[in-house]
Design a protein around this motif. Structure first.
Motif, PDB file in Angstrom:
ATOM      1  N   ASN A 194       0.827  -1.205   0.000  1.00 59.37           N
ATOM      2  CA  ASN A 194       0.000   0.000   0.000  1.00 59.37           C
ATOM      3  C   ASN A 194       0.864   1.258   0.000  1.00 59.37           C
ATOM      4  OD1 ASN A 194      -2.926  -1.144   0.896  1.00 59.37           O
ATOM      5  ND2 ASN A 194      -1.315  -2.221   2.006  1.00 59.37           N
ATOM      6  N   CYS A 195       0.432   2.268  -0.747  1.00 57.26           N
ATOM      7  CA  CYS A 195       1.001   3.616  -0.675  1.00 57.26           C
ATOM      8  C   CYS A 195       2.513   3.626  -0.852  1.00 57.26           C
ATOM      9  CB  CYS A 195       0.629   4.279   0.653  1.00 57.26           C
ATOM     10  SG  CYS A 195      -1.131   4.212   1.043  1.00 57.26           S
ATOM     11  N   THR A 210       6.016   4.794  -1.915  1.00 57.64           N
ATOM     12  CA  THR A 210       6.493   6.173  -2.052  1.00 57.64           C
ATOM     13  C   THR A 210       7.998   6.199  -2.274  1.00 57.64           C
ATOM     14  OG1 THR A 210       4.756   6.930  -0.539  1.00 57.64           O
ATOM     15  CG2 THR A 210       6.600   8.427  -0.917  1.00 57.64           C
ATOM     16  N   SER A 265       4.160   7.948   3.093  1.00 60.69           N
ATOM     17  CA  SER A 265       3.480   6.669   2.942  1.00 60.69           C
ATOM     18  C   SER A 265       2.482   6.447   4.076  1.00 60.69           C
ATOM     19  CB  SER A 265       4.514   5.538   2.906  1.00 60.69           C
ATOM     20  OG  SER A 265       3.910   4.303   2.632  1.00 60.69           O
ATOM     21  N   ALA A 316      -0.565   8.742   3.581  1.00 60.23           N
ATOM     22  CA  ALA A 316      -1.434   8.251   2.507  1.00 60.23           C
ATOM     23  C   ALA A 316      -2.241   7.040   2.971  1.00 60.23           C
ATOM     24  CB  ALA A 316      -0.593   7.897   1.283  1.00 60.23           C
ATOM     25  N   THR A 319      -6.075   1.312  -1.043  1.00 60.32           N
ATOM     26  CA  THR A 319      -4.757   1.872  -1.350  1.00 60.32           C
ATOM     27  C   THR A 319      -3.786   0.808  -1.863  1.00 60.32           C
ATOM     28  OG1 THR A 319      -4.168   1.565   0.984  1.00 60.32           O
ATOM     29  CG2 THR A 319      -4.936   3.758   0.328  1.00 60.32           C
TER      30      THR A 319
END
Length: 320
Positions: A6-7, A9, A45, A48, A184
């Motif tokens: 997820n997320c 970055t 991260s 988000a 996400t």
């Protein structure tokens, strides 16, 4: 079990101003480049991901740690004859600096560890997180990988025949790993394989994950090692060609048959980390991981870490 990414970055491509991620000016000023980049990527991260699940572990990976601060401290140690030393470079020279700073800034009083295993640092961090999630010890784990380079380090690594001339890179990549899919989620990890014998890259793999995606796997694992694609004299493509391939979703050299059917047949597309456009360094596999997910949406892939010169690991993913 599946583990969901997820997320994800990158410290080089932050979506938010670093001043909003690390508000305290004096703290930012004291941070070295890699610490600032890693901490900012980790916090972005987390922001988000939000409160979808509590973050109860922080696992980071690095090959060389905070090199610039280490050099700064040692230079001052020599120049000042071991007297009147500034403690800040020493404090920020440790391998766990980035993970610790994120925990302090976000109030994460939880499991926090750093892996420094050269080429497979990132994979070992993933396995640690996978074990915690699988055992129910964690619900969501923040994972990050970071490395930096300096002119002196690059020269040393070149003399040791570790770093190619003028191509040693650096990066900071963070994401949240969970056992549950969220809105996400950008990919699902189905297997993490690391050679059981470090002296034989590409040999037998130890496995973390389920057996999903076994179809079509034998042709990859039994293929001869050392095969290289057409391109430059040593079989590697130029950096420009690699970036073009990555943008086009081209996974680079393969040891098995072409499987680009959009994932409809259940077969897995093979992606070699060195062909994604990520510059080689000890945790470059994390940057290749990010690029491969972005370039292969909707496909099932196996990402090989071939930066050491052989298959150091394989990560099987279902990109969303």
């Amino acid at each position: 079990m599946k583990l969901y990414v997820n997320c994800i970055t990158s410290g080089a491509e932050l979506r938010n101003d670093i001043k909003t991620l690390i508000p305290e000016m004096n703290l930012r000023r004291r941070m070295s480049r890699v610490v600032k980049s890693g901490v900012a990527a980790g916090i972005e991260s987390l922001l988000a991901f939000g409160d979808r699940s509590p973050i109860d572990a922080v696992v980071t990976a690095t090959g060389l740690g905070c090199v610039a601060d280490s050099e700064k401290f040692l230079d001052a140690l020599i120049a000042n004859e071991e007297r009147m030393l500034n403690p800040t470079p020493f404090i920020q020279s440790t391998f766990n600096t980035v993970g610790a700073q994120i925990a302090l800034l976000r109030g994460l009083h939880c499991y926090n560890t750093t892996y420094a295993h050269r080429w497979t640092s990132f994979e070992n961090a993933l396995v640690d997180a996978a074990l915690r999630l699988g055992a129910g010890l964690s619900q969501a784990v923040l994972i990050g990988a970071f490395d930096e380079t300096t002119p002196s380090v690059e020269k040393i690594l070149q003399r040791l025949r570790v770093a190619p001339q003028g191509r040693w890179g650096e990066s900071a990549v963070f994401f949240v790993l969970t056992a549950e899919a969220f809105d996400t989620s950008v990919a699902a990890i189905t297997q993490i394989r690391i050679p059981a014998d470090d002296t034989a890259p590409g040999g037998g793999f130890t496995t973390q994950g389920d057996s999903e995606g076994a179809e079509g796997r034998d042709s990859r694992e039994t293929a001869p090692e050392g095969a290289v694609p057409a391109g430059t004299a040593d079989g590697r493509r130029t950096e420009t060609e690699a970036r073009q391939d990555c943008r086009a979703g081209e996974p680079g050299p393969r040891t098995g048959p072409e499987t680009d059917d959009g994932g409809q047949s259940g077969r897995i597309r093979e992606v070699y980390a060195s062909q994604t456009g990520a510059a080689p360094h000890f945790t470059a596999i994390a940057e290749a991981f990010r690029l491969a997910i972005a370039a292969n949406a909707g496909r099932r892939i196996v990402l090989y870490n071939d930066f050491p010169g052989g298959k150091a690991s394989a990560i099987e993913l279902t990109c969303m």
